[in-house]
Structure formats: structure tokens, C-alpha cells
Design an enzyme around this catalytic site. Structure first.
Site, short mmCIF file in Angstrom:
data_model
loop_
_atom_site.label_atom_id
_atom_site.label_comp_id
_atom_site.label_asym_id
_atom_site.label_seq_id
_atom_site.Cartn_x
_atom_site.Cartn_y
_atom_site.Cartn_z
N LEU A 134 0.82 -1.21 0.00
CA LEU A 134 0.00 0.00 0.00
C LEU A 134 0.86 1.26 0.00
CD1 LEU A 134 -2.76 1.44 0.24
CD2 LEU A 134 -2.60 1.11 2.73
N GLU A 374 0.99 0.10 9.94
CA GLU A 374 -0.48 -0.01 9.80
C GLU A 374 -1.18 1.24 10.33
OE1 GLU A 374 -2.64 -3.54 10.03
OE2 GLU A 374 -0.89 -4.84 9.83
#
Length: 391
Positions: A134, A374
Site C-alpha cells: 500500500l 499499519e
């Protein structure tokens, strides 16, 4: 005045026997087959192959994958317990089940049956690990500003660009990758998700990052140079990638909270053993009230973090509407506690805590990343505030 009626079942707020049996089994495996290699894995910055072998043999490498795909079918709480107990022994090794969940959750949440049947059994069997692509150099917290592109060309997409800070890169055989598929489309709604395979032509890796902690888990860039991806490897519909990615993080932030709890527990356990044995001024360190207060605060905050993680895991399993808040809160609080507890563990050992003869300095270094990946804890607070303001 009326009386409060209700059950006298005192097991209402207790982990069930299956979860506790799982904890004992994982702890035995971690103590026997993972912990003995943890210092070496850290010192040599090498992947913990011993841990991977032990976890695959025990079906604990990706326990969240459903039985219909050959997995163990563990619920979200059981998965957190696995990650917690492995992290207690070796944080780097705990990223095997944690990242397998992170990489595969987009498939579980958004992929077609065909994509699920193609890839989930490979992960469940231990034939493949999967990582999550990502972040980019200039698109960390601001994920929608990513520049990696996948441009349609017939029945394929041509992928170009890079991804940064990818956990277990090079070791994983599969990668969930987010890329812009409509450069002129609305920001955030122009991103799609794909499965990329390690041997796809034009796909390569950058050098291993030299890191503060979790040194046994390689962190590398992903490089895409005209990588041609079949269109049927797309996860979900075109433009749904970022939505799926953010839904994934709602679930997997809980696992980082579990990892943080495990690291903190390992540090507290070691510090407790040390202060009981170490003597100064004619008595054990554990007899000094000032140190007792430190230990009490460490244990109190750790237990609060554990309860937050378990509640968030239950919400993840049920898919509760308030998961975004609880997942962010559990990850944020648990990682802050892990940093505090491991730092205090080093302090309790004094000079001994600062050297590599004892594991607490490694645990302190490993704990730091839980506040960052995260979603940094500043981002977690933004997520929580956003949820509060929607009420």
C-alpha cells in the site's frame, strides 16, 4: 424498588477454554521452537525460517483462513492469541501470521470466488506467504496520493511504480498491491487492488532496509517495471481498491495490538524473573517498593491493553459498526503500552538491560514499530476522532 435480574453464569466475561488451550499450545511451540533463535535472528537480520517451519507444521502461520480453503478457520480472537504468544518470544516471527492476515484480508473481504479459490488455499497450506503493498515513498499516511499505476491493456493491466516499507518482501510469494487504475478519476476512488506473484516478469525488490527492530522480518521496496497482470487478478471492482484496503486495516490493526501485547508480556516476564534473582544492598530488587510500583504499573497497563485488543478482536469477528474506533484504539493504546513497558523493563535491569546479553533491549527496539506501521498512532487518533464526530 425492583431488583436487577440476570444470569449467575460467572463465565460471561472470560476467554473460553478453546482459546486458552490454543494459548498454551502456541506458547509451548514458541518457547521450544521460536524463542531459541530469536536473538540470532535479530543479530543476523535473517528471516526466521525455524519459526515459519514450526508455524506451518502447527497450522498457525495463517490461522484465520477459512476451512473451506484448507485453513484452520480460527476466529479473530484466536488469531490475535497466536500472534501475541509468538510475539512474546520473537516479534519478527509474529509477523508471519500477522502479515499473512494483512495480505490476504483484501482477498477475503473483496475478491471474487475465483480469486479466493486460486490463492487462499496456497496461503493456508503454507505453500505461499502473502504481503501487502500500500505505502509509497511519498504516500505513507496519505494513501490516496499513491503514484503506482496499473493501466488497462486488453485483458491485462500494466503495472508501473514502487511500494515502500513492505513487510516480508522477498520472502512472500504473493503480494496484494494497490495502484491507480484511472489517473483522471476522483482521488481515492481511482485505485484498484491486484494480486501480484513473485515471479511475474518485471517485478523486483529493493535492498533490505537497515532497521531499528524486527530485523528478522525483511522490509523492502517493491519495484514494478511494465509488470503485466491478468485482469482476473483484480480484487473487487475497479476503483474499489482503497476502500477495501482501509476496511482491511480496520481488521488488521487489531493484530498489531496483539503483537504489541505479546512483546510487552515478554519484556515484563523477563524483568520479573530478573528482579527476583538480582540482589542489591543485601536483598532482591523485587523487595524494593519503588520497583514493585513500576512492575504493578507495567502489568496494569499491559492487562488493560490486552482487554482492549480482545474486545476489538471480537468486534472484528462480528463485523461491528464501531470496529474502526475500537481497532484504532486497541492498536494505538497497546503499542504505546508496549513502548512504555519495554522501556521500563530495560530500566529495571539497569546496565544489564542495555546490552544484548538480555532480550529486553531487543524487545524495546521491536516495540517501536508497533506505534508506526499499519497507521501511525497519530493517524489512529484521527481515525478515532472521526468516528466520534460522526455520532
Amino acid at each position: 424498588m425492583g431488583t436487577v435480574s440476570g444470569t449467575k453464569d460467572f463465565d460471561l466475561f472470560r476467554i473460553n477454554e478453546d482459546h486458552e488451550a490454543l494459548r498454551e499450545a502456541v506458547r509451548d511451540i514458541a518457547d521450544d521452537k521460536i524463542a531459541p533463535y530469536a536473538a540470532e535472528v535479530d543479530a543476523e537480520s535473517r528471516f526466521p525460517h525455524e519459526a515459519l517451519k514450526a508455524l506451518v507444521a502447527s497450522d498457525l502461520h495463517a490461522p484465520h483462513i477459512g476451512e473451506e480453503y484448507g485453513g484452520a478457520g480460527a476466529d479473530a480472537l484466536a488469531t490475535c492469541i497466536v500472534i501475541e504468544e509468538v510475539a512474546r518470544a520473537c516479534a519478527s516471527s509474529s509477523l508471519i501470521p500477522a502479515v499473512n492476515k494483512l495480505g490476504s484480508m483484501p482477498i477475503i473481504l473483496g475478491a471474487s470466488d475465483e480469486v479466493k479459490k486460486k490463492y487462499l488455499p496456497r496461503i493456508a497450506s503454507g505453500d505461499a506467504m502473502i504481503s501487502y503493498g500500500l505505502s509509497e515513498r511519498e504516500a505513507g499516511s496519505d494513501t490516496a496520493s499513491m503514484r503506482c499505476k496499473a493501466i488497462a491493456d486488453g485483458d491485462t493491466f500494466v503495472l508501473n511504480g514502487q511500494k515502500s516499507w513492505i513487510t516480508n518482501a522477498g520472502e512472500s510469494q504473493l503480494y496484494t498491491v494497490l495502484a491507480v487504475t484511472d489517473p483522471d478519476g476522483e482521488r481515492g476512488r481511482n485505485i484498484s487492488a491486484f494480486v501480484v506473484e513473485k515471479d511475474d516478469e518485471g517485478f523486483d525488490f529493493g535492498a533490505k532496509e537497515r532497521k531499528l527492530g524486527i530485523k528478522g522480518s525483511p522490509t523492502r521496496e517493491l519495484h514494478f517495471d511494465d509488470v503485466r497482470i491478468p485482469a482476473d487478478r483484480m480484487i473487487g471492482a475497479p476503483g474499489e481498491g482503497l476502500k477495501i484496503a482501509l476496511r482491511t486495516l480496520d481488521h488488521t490493526r487489531v493484530t498489531i495490538g496483539a503483537q504489541a501485547v505479546g512483546i510487552a508480556q515478554g519484556a515484563l516476564d523477563y524483568a520479573l524473573g530478573y528482579v527476583k534473582e538480582r540482589k542489591q544492598f543485601g536483598k532482591a530488587l523485587a523487595e524494593f517498593q519503588g520497583l514493585q510500583f513500576m512492575l504493578a504499573d507495567m502489568a496494569m497497563k499491559l492487562e488493560a491493553a490486552r482487554q482492549m485488543v480482545y474486545v476489538a478482536a471480537a468486534k472484528s469477528e462480528r463485523g461491528d459498526d464501531d470496529l474502526s474506533f475500537f481497532g484504532a484504539a486497541a492498536k494505538c493504546y497497546a503499542s504505546d503500552v508496549a513502548m512504555e513497558v519495554t522501556t521500563d523493563a530495560v530500566q529495571l535491569l539497569g546496565g544489564a538491560g542495555y546490552v544484548q546479553d538480555h532480550p529486553v533491549e531487543r524487545m524495546m527496539r521491536d516495540a517501536k514499530i508497533t506505534q508506526i506501521y499499519e497507521g501511525t498512532n497519530q493517524i489512529q487518533r484521527m481515525v478515532m476522532a472521526r468516528q466520534l464526530l460522526k455520532r
